[in-house]
Design an enzyme around this catalytic site. Structure first.
Site, PDB file in Angstrom:
ATOM      1  N   SER A 193     -14.446  11.627   5.323  1.00  0.00           N
ATOM      2  CA  SER A 193     -15.206  10.620   4.594  1.00  0.00           C
ATOM      3  C   SER A 193     -16.187   9.912   5.534  1.00  0.00           C
ATOM      4  CB  SER A 193     -14.250   9.646   3.907  1.00  0.00           C
ATOM      5  OG  SER A 193     -14.922   8.859   2.943  1.00  0.00           O
ATOM      6  N   GLU A 318     -13.471  14.735  -6.019  1.00  0.00           N
ATOM      7  CA  GLU A 318     -13.565  13.630  -5.066  1.00  0.00           C
ATOM      8  C   GLU A 318     -13.464  12.267  -5.761  1.00  0.00           C
ATOM      9  OE1 GLU A 318     -13.799  13.635  -1.805  1.00  0.00           O
ATOM     10  OE2 GLU A 318     -14.593  15.585  -1.172  1.00  0.00           O
ATOM     11  N   HIS A 414     -10.382  12.639  -3.566  1.00  0.00           N
ATOM     12  CA  HIS A 414     -10.736  12.202  -2.221  1.00  0.00           C
ATOM     13  C   HIS A 414      -9.473  11.783  -1.468  1.00  0.00           C
ATOM     14  CE1 HIS A 414     -13.855  10.905   0.574  1.00  0.00           C
ATOM     15  NE2 HIS A 414     -13.292   9.722   0.719  1.00  0.00           N
TER      16      HIS A 414
END
Length: 498
Positions: A193, A318, A414
Protein backbone atom coordinates in the site's frame (compact mmCIF):
# COMPACT_ATOMS: atom_id res chain seq x y z
CA UNK A 1 23.63 -5.42 27.63
CA UNK A 2 23.14 -9.18 27.15
CA UNK A 3 22.03 -11.22 30.13
CA UNK A 4 24.81 -13.51 31.30
CA UNK A 5 24.05 -17.18 30.79
CA UNK A 6 20.99 -16.66 28.59
CA UNK A 7 21.55 -19.06 25.64
CA UNK A 8 19.27 -16.99 23.44
CA UNK A 9 21.45 -13.89 23.61
CA UNK A 10 23.40 -13.15 20.48
CA UNK A 11 25.88 -10.33 19.85
CA UNK A 12 27.02 -9.44 16.34
CA UNK A 13 29.55 -6.87 15.22
CA UNK A 14 28.32 -4.55 12.49
CA UNK A 15 30.50 -2.02 10.69
CA UNK A 16 28.94 0.66 12.90
CA UNK A 17 29.18 -1.19 16.22
CA UNK A 18 28.02 -4.29 18.11
CA UNK A 19 24.36 -5.08 18.74
CA UNK A 20 22.81 -7.56 21.14
CA UNK A 21 19.75 -9.61 20.20
CA UNK A 22 18.14 -12.98 20.79
CA UNK A 23 18.31 -16.26 18.92
CA UNK A 24 14.99 -18.11 18.69
CA UNK A 25 14.43 -21.26 16.63
CA UNK A 26 17.33 -20.62 14.29
CA UNK A 27 16.64 -16.92 13.77
CA UNK A 28 18.56 -14.04 15.33
CA UNK A 29 16.18 -11.23 16.29
CA UNK A 30 17.21 -7.62 16.82
CA UNK A 31 14.53 -5.10 17.74
CA UNK A 32 14.47 -1.32 17.74
CA UNK A 33 17.86 -0.72 16.18
CA UNK A 34 18.06 3.01 15.57
CA UNK A 35 18.94 4.02 11.99
CA UNK A 36 18.70 7.78 12.58
CA UNK A 37 18.67 10.09 15.56
CA UNK A 38 15.40 10.53 17.42
CA UNK A 39 13.17 13.01 15.53
CA UNK A 40 12.19 14.75 18.76
CA UNK A 41 12.74 18.19 20.22
CA UNK A 42 14.68 20.34 17.76
CA UNK A 43 14.84 17.37 15.34
CA UNK A 44 11.06 17.24 14.99
CA UNK A 45 10.16 18.17 11.40
CA UNK A 46 13.84 17.93 10.42
CA UNK A 47 15.50 15.66 7.88
CA UNK A 48 16.77 12.42 9.46
CA UNK A 49 20.15 12.78 11.11
CA UNK A 50 22.57 9.83 10.81
CA UNK A 51 23.65 7.91 13.88
CA UNK A 52 27.31 7.90 14.83
CA UNK A 53 29.27 4.63 15.23
CA UNK A 54 29.23 3.11 18.72
CA UNK A 55 31.54 0.90 20.80
CA UNK A 56 29.35 -0.80 23.42
CA UNK A 57 26.71 -3.37 22.39
CA UNK A 58 23.33 -1.80 21.75
CA UNK A 59 20.57 -3.75 23.47
CA UNK A 60 18.10 -4.85 20.77
CA UNK A 61 16.19 -7.37 22.88
CA UNK A 62 13.21 -5.29 24.02
CA UNK A 63 9.93 -4.96 22.17
CA UNK A 64 9.85 -1.92 19.93
CA UNK A 65 7.36 0.88 19.49
CA UNK A 66 5.34 2.32 16.63
CA UNK A 67 5.15 5.96 15.50
CA UNK A 68 2.49 8.27 16.98
CA UNK A 69 -0.86 7.71 15.26
CA UNK A 70 -4.60 7.36 15.53
CA UNK A 71 -6.35 3.99 15.03
CA UNK A 72 -6.27 2.56 11.52
CA UNK A 73 -9.35 2.97 9.34
CA UNK A 74 -9.00 -0.70 8.35
CA UNK A 75 -9.24 -2.25 11.81
CA UNK A 76 -12.75 -3.47 10.96
CA UNK A 77 -11.24 -5.90 8.43
CA UNK A 78 -7.56 -6.28 9.37
CA UNK A 79 -7.94 -6.23 13.14
CA UNK A 80 -6.06 -4.14 15.69
CA UNK A 81 -2.45 -4.70 16.75
CA UNK A 82 -1.83 -2.22 19.56
CA UNK A 83 1.70 -1.30 20.53
CA UNK A 84 3.34 1.46 22.56
CA UNK A 85 3.77 4.67 20.59
CA UNK A 86 6.81 6.92 20.66
CA UNK A 87 7.96 9.80 18.52
CA UNK A 88 11.43 8.27 18.82
CA UNK A 89 10.50 5.78 16.12
CA UNK A 90 13.23 5.74 13.47
CA UNK A 91 14.29 2.15 13.98
CA UNK A 92 14.52 -1.29 12.38
CA UNK A 93 13.43 -4.75 13.46
CA UNK A 94 15.65 -7.52 12.08
CA UNK A 95 15.26 -11.28 11.67
CA UNK A 96 18.46 -12.96 10.46
CA UNK A 97 18.68 -16.74 9.95
CA UNK A 98 21.68 -18.34 11.63
CA UNK A 99 22.52 -19.73 8.19
CA UNK A 100 23.24 -16.21 6.85
CA UNK A 101 26.73 -16.43 5.40
CA UNK A 102 27.65 -13.01 4.07
CA UNK A 103 25.95 -13.55 0.73
CA UNK A 104 22.40 -13.76 2.07
CA UNK A 105 19.94 -11.39 0.36
CA UNK A 106 18.13 -8.84 2.47
CA UNK A 107 14.36 -8.22 2.28
CA UNK A 108 13.34 -4.78 3.57
CA UNK A 109 9.64 -4.23 4.29
CA UNK A 110 7.96 -0.81 4.18
CA UNK A 111 4.53 -0.98 5.79
CA UNK A 112 1.32 0.62 4.60
CA UNK A 113 -1.37 2.53 6.45
CA UNK A 114 -2.47 5.48 4.27
CA UNK A 115 0.72 7.32 5.26
CA UNK A 116 -0.90 7.85 8.67
CA UNK A 117 -0.88 4.53 10.54
CA UNK A 118 1.15 1.35 10.97
CA UNK A 119 4.69 0.55 12.04
CA UNK A 120 7.37 -1.98 11.23
CA UNK A 121 7.19 -3.29 14.80
CA UNK A 122 3.53 -4.31 14.73
CA UNK A 123 3.11 -7.96 15.68
CA UNK A 124 1.36 -8.76 12.39
CA UNK A 125 4.65 -7.91 10.62
CA UNK A 126 6.81 -10.26 12.66
CA UNK A 127 9.43 -11.51 10.20
CA UNK A 128 10.56 -14.71 11.92
CA UNK A 129 8.59 -17.17 9.78
CA UNK A 130 9.38 -15.31 6.56
CA UNK A 131 13.10 -15.34 7.41
CA UNK A 132 13.12 -18.97 8.56
CA UNK A 133 11.32 -20.34 5.49
CA UNK A 134 13.08 -18.27 2.82
CA UNK A 135 16.52 -18.02 4.40
CA UNK A 136 16.48 -14.26 3.77
CA UNK A 137 17.35 -11.57 6.26
CA UNK A 138 14.06 -9.76 6.87
CA UNK A 139 14.03 -6.17 8.09
CA UNK A 140 11.01 -3.98 8.82
CA UNK A 141 11.28 -0.19 8.87
CA UNK A 142 9.39 2.31 11.01
CA UNK A 143 9.17 5.88 9.78
CA UNK A 144 7.32 9.08 10.61
CA UNK A 145 3.63 9.23 9.77
CA UNK A 146 0.85 11.74 9.17
CA UNK A 147 1.66 15.38 9.74
CA UNK A 148 5.00 14.52 11.34
CA UNK A 149 6.18 12.77 8.19
CA UNK A 150 4.16 14.05 5.25
CA UNK A 151 3.01 17.63 5.83
CA UNK A 152 5.29 20.35 4.43
CA UNK A 153 5.03 23.57 6.42
CA UNK A 154 6.88 26.63 5.15
CA UNK A 155 9.73 27.57 7.45
CA UNK A 156 9.07 24.58 9.70
CA UNK A 157 8.89 21.22 7.91
CA UNK A 158 10.39 20.20 4.56
CA UNK A 159 8.35 17.98 2.26
CA UNK A 160 8.58 14.19 2.21
CA UNK A 161 10.31 13.71 5.56
CA UNK A 162 9.01 10.16 5.90
CA UNK A 163 10.30 9.28 2.46
CA UNK A 164 13.70 10.61 3.53
CA UNK A 165 13.42 8.43 6.64
CA UNK A 166 12.94 5.37 4.45
CA UNK A 167 15.89 6.26 2.24
CA UNK A 168 18.06 6.81 5.32
CA UNK A 169 17.00 3.39 6.62
CA UNK A 170 17.97 1.65 3.37
CA UNK A 171 21.37 3.32 3.38
CA UNK A 172 21.91 2.28 6.99
CA UNK A 173 20.91 -1.31 6.17
CA UNK A 174 23.48 -1.45 3.39
CA UNK A 175 26.14 -0.48 5.91
CA UNK A 176 25.21 -2.98 8.63
CA UNK A 177 24.23 -5.90 6.37
CA UNK A 178 27.66 -7.62 6.47
CA UNK A 179 27.46 -7.89 10.25
CA UNK A 180 24.20 -9.79 9.88
CA UNK A 181 25.61 -12.15 7.29
CA UNK A 182 23.83 -10.21 4.57
CA UNK A 183 24.81 -8.84 1.19
CA UNK A 184 24.25 -5.09 1.09
CA UNK A 185 24.24 -5.22 -2.71
CA UNK A 186 21.35 -7.72 -2.71
CA UNK A 187 18.60 -5.69 -1.05
CA UNK A 188 15.03 -6.25 -2.20
CA UNK A 189 12.51 -3.64 -1.12
CA UNK A 190 9.03 -4.95 -0.46
CA UNK A 191 6.20 -2.63 0.43
CA UNK A 192 2.45 -2.80 0.81
CA UNK A 193 0.00 0.00 0.00
CA UNK A 194 1.61 3.30 1.09
CA UNK A 195 4.94 1.51 1.47
CA UNK A 196 4.64 0.16 -2.07
CA UNK A 197 3.88 3.63 -3.38
CA UNK A 198 7.04 5.08 -1.87
CA UNK A 199 9.03 2.27 -3.49
CA UNK A 200 7.55 3.30 -6.84
CA UNK A 201 8.81 6.81 -6.16
CA UNK A 202 12.28 5.52 -5.27
CA UNK A 203 12.45 3.78 -8.64
CA UNK A 204 12.31 7.25 -10.22
CA UNK A 205 15.18 8.67 -8.11
CA UNK A 206 18.61 8.27 -9.76
CA UNK A 207 20.46 8.75 -6.47
CA UNK A 208 18.30 6.23 -4.59
CA UNK A 209 17.98 3.40 -7.11
CA UNK A 210 21.54 2.13 -6.53
CA UNK A 211 20.63 1.40 -2.90
CA UNK A 212 18.52 -1.65 -3.81
CA UNK A 213 18.59 -4.42 -6.39
CA UNK A 214 14.94 -5.46 -6.72
CA UNK A 215 11.49 -4.35 -5.63
CA UNK A 216 8.13 -5.90 -4.73
CA UNK A 217 5.10 -3.62 -4.73
CA UNK A 218 1.98 -5.03 -3.09
CA UNK A 219 -1.24 -3.07 -3.67
CA UNK A 220 0.46 0.21 -4.51
CA UNK A 221 -2.18 2.97 -4.95
CA UNK A 222 -0.48 4.15 -8.12
CA UNK A 223 -3.61 5.99 -9.23
CA UNK A 224 -3.13 8.64 -6.54
CA UNK A 225 -2.75 12.20 -7.75
CA UNK A 226 0.29 13.74 -6.09
CA UNK A 227 -0.17 17.29 -4.79
CA UNK A 228 2.37 20.03 -5.30
CA UNK A 229 3.82 22.19 -2.56
CA UNK A 230 1.36 25.00 -3.22
CA UNK A 231 -1.55 22.58 -2.91
CA UNK A 232 -0.49 21.74 0.65
CA UNK A 233 -0.20 25.35 1.85
CA UNK A 234 -3.85 25.69 2.99
CA UNK A 235 -3.60 22.48 5.01
CA UNK A 236 -0.35 23.67 6.56
CA UNK A 237 -2.04 26.93 7.55
CA UNK A 238 -4.94 25.08 9.15
CA UNK A 239 -2.45 22.87 10.97
CA UNK A 240 -0.67 25.85 12.51
CA UNK A 241 -4.01 27.44 13.43
CA UNK A 242 -5.12 24.27 15.17
CA UNK A 243 -1.85 24.27 17.11
CA UNK A 244 -2.12 27.96 17.96
CA UNK A 245 1.32 28.58 16.45
CA UNK A 246 2.39 31.53 14.31
CA UNK A 247 3.68 30.84 10.78
CA UNK A 248 7.39 30.05 10.77
CA UNK A 249 7.62 29.56 14.55
CA UNK A 250 9.53 26.31 14.42
CA UNK A 251 10.66 26.45 18.02
CA UNK A 252 7.06 26.60 19.21
CA UNK A 253 6.04 23.59 17.13
CA UNK A 254 9.03 21.58 18.35
CA UNK A 255 8.14 22.35 21.98
CA UNK A 256 4.58 21.03 21.79
CA UNK A 257 3.67 17.60 23.18
CA UNK A 258 3.10 15.07 20.44
CA UNK A 259 -0.51 14.65 21.58
CA UNK A 260 -1.17 18.20 20.38
CA UNK A 261 0.29 17.34 16.99
CA UNK A 262 -1.99 14.30 16.72
CA UNK A 263 -5.04 16.31 17.78
CA UNK A 264 -4.38 18.94 15.12
CA UNK A 265 -3.79 16.19 12.56
CA UNK A 266 -7.15 14.65 13.40
CA UNK A 267 -8.82 18.01 12.79
CA UNK A 268 -7.26 18.07 9.32
CA UNK A 269 -8.41 14.54 8.54
CA UNK A 270 -11.98 15.32 9.59
CA UNK A 271 -12.01 18.54 7.58
CA UNK A 272 -10.71 16.91 4.39
CA UNK A 273 -13.60 16.93 1.93
CA UNK A 274 -13.89 13.60 0.14
CA UNK A 275 -16.26 12.38 -2.52
CA UNK A 276 -18.08 9.30 -1.19
CA UNK A 277 -16.12 6.22 -2.20
CA UNK A 278 -12.86 8.14 -2.60
CA UNK A 279 -10.27 6.84 -0.13
CA UNK A 280 -7.31 9.08 -1.04
CA UNK A 281 -5.49 9.96 2.21
CA UNK A 282 -4.99 13.62 3.17
CA UNK A 283 -1.27 13.09 3.77
CA UNK A 284 1.35 11.56 1.53
CA UNK A 285 4.27 12.33 -0.75
CA UNK A 286 4.36 15.77 -2.36
CA UNK A 287 5.92 16.90 -5.63
CA UNK A 288 8.68 19.16 -4.36
CA UNK A 289 10.76 19.22 -7.59
CA UNK A 290 13.65 17.91 -5.55
CA UNK A 291 13.19 14.43 -4.15
CA UNK A 292 9.81 13.83 -5.82
CA UNK A 293 9.53 15.21 -9.35
CA UNK A 294 6.27 13.71 -10.56
CA UNK A 295 3.86 10.81 -10.87
CA UNK A 296 5.86 7.57 -10.73
CA UNK A 297 3.89 5.72 -13.43
CA UNK A 298 4.20 8.65 -15.83
CA UNK A 299 7.95 8.72 -15.19
CA UNK A 300 8.11 4.96 -15.80
CA UNK A 301 6.27 5.38 -19.11
CA UNK A 302 8.87 7.94 -20.13
CA UNK A 303 11.69 5.55 -19.30
CA UNK A 304 12.76 7.40 -16.18
CA UNK A 305 12.73 4.46 -13.75
CA UNK A 306 15.47 2.00 -12.96
CA UNK A 307 16.17 -1.37 -14.52
CA UNK A 308 15.58 -3.34 -11.32
CA UNK A 309 13.52 -6.52 -11.56
CA UNK A 310 10.01 -5.84 -10.27
CA UNK A 311 7.24 -7.94 -8.76
CA UNK A 312 3.96 -6.11 -8.39
CA UNK A 313 0.33 -6.93 -7.90
CA UNK A 314 -3.03 -6.16 -6.35
CA UNK A 315 -5.80 -7.99 -4.55
CA UNK A 316 -8.91 -8.70 -6.57
CA UNK A 317 -11.27 -6.59 -4.43
CA UNK A 318 -8.98 -3.94 -2.98
CA UNK A 319 -11.74 -1.50 -2.11
CA UNK A 320 -13.85 -3.92 -0.10
CA UNK A 321 -11.61 -3.24 2.90
CA UNK A 322 -12.60 0.42 2.80
CA UNK A 323 -16.29 -0.02 1.98
CA UNK A 324 -17.45 -2.91 4.17
CA UNK A 325 -19.45 -1.79 7.20
CA UNK A 326 -18.90 1.82 6.14
CA UNK A 327 -21.89 3.83 7.40
CA UNK A 328 -21.08 6.73 5.09
CA UNK A 329 -21.72 4.49 2.07
CA UNK A 330 -24.22 1.86 3.09
CA UNK A 331 -27.31 4.07 3.10
CA UNK A 332 -26.59 5.90 -0.15
CA UNK A 333 -24.72 3.26 -2.13
CA UNK A 334 -26.86 3.28 -5.32
CA UNK A 335 -26.63 7.06 -5.67
CA UNK A 336 -22.91 7.01 -4.93
CA UNK A 337 -22.34 4.37 -7.61
CA UNK A 338 -24.33 6.25 -10.23
CA UNK A 339 -22.44 9.47 -9.46
CA UNK A 340 -19.08 7.69 -9.66
CA UNK A 341 -19.86 6.15 -13.04
CA UNK A 342 -21.14 9.52 -14.29
CA UNK A 343 -17.87 11.19 -13.32
CA UNK A 344 -15.86 8.48 -15.02
CA UNK A 345 -17.92 7.84 -18.18
CA UNK A 346 -20.09 10.90 -18.67
CA UNK A 347 -22.91 10.25 -21.15
CA UNK A 348 -21.90 6.61 -21.36
CA UNK A 349 -22.34 6.00 -17.62
CA UNK A 350 -25.51 3.92 -17.90
CA UNK A 351 -24.01 1.55 -20.49
CA UNK A 352 -20.78 1.30 -18.49
CA UNK A 353 -22.71 0.44 -15.33
CA UNK A 354 -24.67 -2.25 -17.18
CA UNK A 355 -21.45 -3.73 -18.56
CA UNK A 356 -19.83 -3.68 -15.11
CA UNK A 357 -22.83 -5.44 -13.56
CA UNK A 358 -22.52 -8.21 -16.14
CA UNK A 359 -19.07 -9.04 -14.73
CA UNK A 360 -19.93 -9.05 -11.01
CA UNK A 361 -22.06 -11.49 -9.04
CA UNK A 362 -23.91 -10.36 -7.07
CA UNK A 363 -23.88 -6.95 -8.72
CA UNK A 364 -24.53 -5.03 -5.52
CA UNK A 365 -23.80 -1.30 -5.55
CA UNK A 366 -20.75 -1.35 -3.27
CA UNK A 367 -19.14 -4.18 -5.24
CA UNK A 368 -19.60 -2.26 -8.49
CA UNK A 369 -18.23 0.89 -6.90
CA UNK A 370 -15.29 -1.10 -5.58
CA UNK A 371 -14.55 -2.56 -9.01
CA UNK A 372 -14.58 0.91 -10.59
CA UNK A 373 -12.55 2.73 -7.96
CA UNK A 374 -10.20 -0.20 -7.36
CA UNK A 375 -9.36 -0.36 -11.03
CA UNK A 376 -8.64 3.38 -11.13
CA UNK A 377 -6.55 3.50 -7.96
CA UNK A 378 -4.84 0.10 -7.90
CA UNK A 379 -5.31 -2.41 -10.72
CA UNK A 380 -5.02 -0.39 -13.93
CA UNK A 381 -2.04 1.75 -12.89
CA UNK A 382 -0.24 -1.33 -11.54
CA UNK A 383 -0.68 -3.00 -14.92
CA UNK A 384 0.47 0.23 -16.57
CA UNK A 385 3.61 0.21 -14.43
CA UNK A 386 4.36 -3.39 -15.40
CA UNK A 387 3.84 -2.53 -19.06
CA UNK A 388 5.98 0.61 -18.89
CA UNK A 389 8.80 -1.22 -17.13
CA UNK A 390 8.67 -4.01 -19.70
CA UNK A 391 8.55 -1.62 -22.65
CA UNK A 392 11.77 0.00 -21.49
CA UNK A 393 13.67 -3.26 -21.16
CA UNK A 394 12.93 -4.14 -17.55
CA UNK A 395 11.56 -7.41 -16.21
CA UNK A 396 8.29 -7.38 -14.29
CA UNK A 397 6.17 -10.10 -12.69
CA UNK A 398 2.49 -9.27 -12.18
CA UNK A 399 0.12 -11.05 -9.81
CA UNK A 400 -3.48 -10.83 -8.68
CA UNK A 401 -4.18 -12.06 -5.17
CA UNK A 402 -7.57 -13.76 -5.62
CA UNK A 403 -7.87 -15.89 -2.46
CA UNK A 404 -10.88 -14.45 -0.70
CA UNK A 405 -12.14 -14.08 2.82
CA UNK A 406 -14.88 -16.43 3.97
CA UNK A 407 -16.95 -13.24 4.30
CA UNK A 408 -18.25 -12.51 0.79
CA UNK A 409 -18.58 -8.76 1.43
CA UNK A 410 -14.85 -8.63 2.22
CA UNK A 411 -13.68 -10.82 -0.66
CA UNK A 412 -10.02 -10.52 -1.68
CA UNK A 413 -9.64 -7.15 -0.01
CA UNK A 414 -6.79 -4.75 0.58
CA UNK A 415 -4.31 -6.15 3.16
CA UNK A 416 -5.58 -9.72 2.78
CA UNK A 417 -2.21 -10.83 1.41
CA UNK A 418 -0.26 -9.66 4.49
CA UNK A 419 -0.80 -12.76 6.67
CA UNK A 420 0.27 -14.88 3.69
CA UNK A 421 3.45 -12.84 3.37
CA UNK A 422 4.46 -12.98 7.02
CA UNK A 423 2.83 -16.24 8.09
CA UNK A 424 1.53 -14.58 11.24
CA UNK A 425 -1.67 -16.62 11.45
CA UNK A 426 -1.30 -16.96 15.21
CA UNK A 427 -1.45 -13.17 15.52
CA UNK A 428 -3.97 -12.38 12.77
CA UNK A 429 -6.39 -15.29 13.03
CA UNK A 430 -8.87 -13.04 14.85
CA UNK A 431 -8.98 -10.49 12.03
CA UNK A 432 -12.48 -10.19 10.52
CA UNK A 433 -11.06 -10.76 7.04
CA UNK A 434 -9.79 -14.19 8.15
CA UNK A 435 -12.72 -15.24 10.31
CA UNK A 436 -13.74 -18.79 9.43
CA UNK A 437 -10.70 -19.47 7.23
CA UNK A 438 -8.88 -22.79 7.45
CA UNK A 439 -5.50 -22.45 9.12
CA UNK A 440 -3.90 -25.24 7.08
CA UNK A 441 -5.05 -23.63 3.83
CA UNK A 442 -3.56 -20.28 4.78
CA UNK A 443 -0.35 -21.94 5.94
CA UNK A 444 0.04 -23.89 2.68
CA UNK A 445 -0.79 -21.05 0.32
CA UNK A 446 1.23 -18.65 2.46
CA UNK A 447 4.28 -20.88 2.23
CA UNK A 448 4.04 -20.88 -1.57
CA UNK A 449 3.62 -17.10 -1.62
CA UNK A 450 6.59 -16.58 0.69
CA UNK A 451 8.82 -18.91 -1.29
CA UNK A 452 8.04 -17.14 -4.58
CA UNK A 453 9.09 -13.87 -2.99
CA UNK A 454 12.19 -15.56 -1.58
CA UNK A 455 13.11 -16.88 -5.02
CA UNK A 456 12.59 -13.46 -6.55
CA UNK A 457 14.78 -11.80 -3.91
CA UNK A 458 17.57 -14.32 -4.59
CA UNK A 459 17.42 -14.59 -8.35
CA UNK A 460 15.29 -11.79 -9.78
CA UNK A 461 12.66 -14.29 -10.89
CA UNK A 462 10.03 -16.23 -8.92
CA UNK A 463 9.85 -18.91 -11.59
CA UNK A 464 11.85 -21.70 -9.92
CA UNK A 465 11.50 -25.53 -9.71
CA UNK A 466 8.98 -26.55 -7.09
CA UNK A 467 7.11 -23.25 -7.33
CA UNK A 468 4.23 -22.16 -9.60
CA UNK A 469 5.28 -21.46 -13.17
CA UNK A 470 5.32 -17.66 -13.36
CA UNK A 471 6.53 -16.09 -16.63
CA UNK A 472 7.43 -12.43 -16.76
CA UNK A 473 4.69 -9.94 -17.71
CA UNK A 474 6.16 -9.51 -21.17
CA UNK A 475 4.22 -8.79 -24.37
CA UNK A 476 1.48 -11.23 -23.33
CA UNK A 477 0.67 -9.31 -20.11
CA UNK A 478 1.06 -12.50 -18.09
CA UNK A 479 -0.50 -12.54 -14.62
CA UNK A 480 -0.19 -15.09 -11.80
CA UNK A 481 -3.47 -15.56 -9.91
CA UNK A 482 -2.88 -16.51 -6.28
CA UNK A 483 -5.80 -18.59 -5.04
CA UNK A 484 -6.65 -22.06 -3.81
CA UNK A 485 -5.67 -23.14 -7.30
CA UNK A 486 -2.83 -21.00 -8.63
CA UNK A 487 -3.16 -20.21 -12.33
CA UNK A 488 -1.44 -18.12 -14.96
CA UNK A 489 -3.32 -16.07 -17.52
CA UNK A 490 -2.34 -13.95 -20.47
CA UNK A 491 -4.82 -11.15 -20.13
CA UNK A 492 -6.39 -9.21 -22.93
CA UNK A 493 -7.85 -6.00 -21.44
CA UNK A 494 -11.59 -5.82 -21.98
CA UNK A 495 -13.05 -2.64 -23.39
CA UNK A 496 -15.63 -0.75 -21.41
CA UNK A 497 -18.08 1.62 -23.09
CA UNK A 498 -16.64 5.12 -22.88
Amino acid sequence: MPKTGDPRNHVVDTPLGPISGREVDGVRIFRRLRYAMAPTGSRRFAVPEPVAPWDEPVDCTEDAVIPPQHPSRLENVMGAYPAPQDEDCLHLDIWSPITADGSTPVLVFLHGGAFMTGGGSMTCYDGAILARETGLIVITVSYRLGALGFLPVDGIAPANLALRDQIAAIGFIRRIAPGMGGDGDAITLIGQSAGAYTIALMLTMPDVRPLFARAVMMSAPLGLTLPRMADMAPMAGCFLSALGVAPGDRAAVCALPVARILAAQLDLVRAAAMTPGNIAPPFGPVIDDDLVIGDPVAIMRAGGAGAQDLMLGTTREEMAAFYVDNPALSGAAPQVVEAAFARRFGAGAADALTAAAAHRAPACPLALLGDLEGDLLFTAPTRDAARAHTDHGGRAYLYSFDWQSPRPDIGACHCLDLPFLFGTWDVMSGAPMLAGAAADEIAHLGHIFRMTIGAFARNGTPDRPGLPHWPAFGPAATTLHVDRKITVTCDVPMTTPA
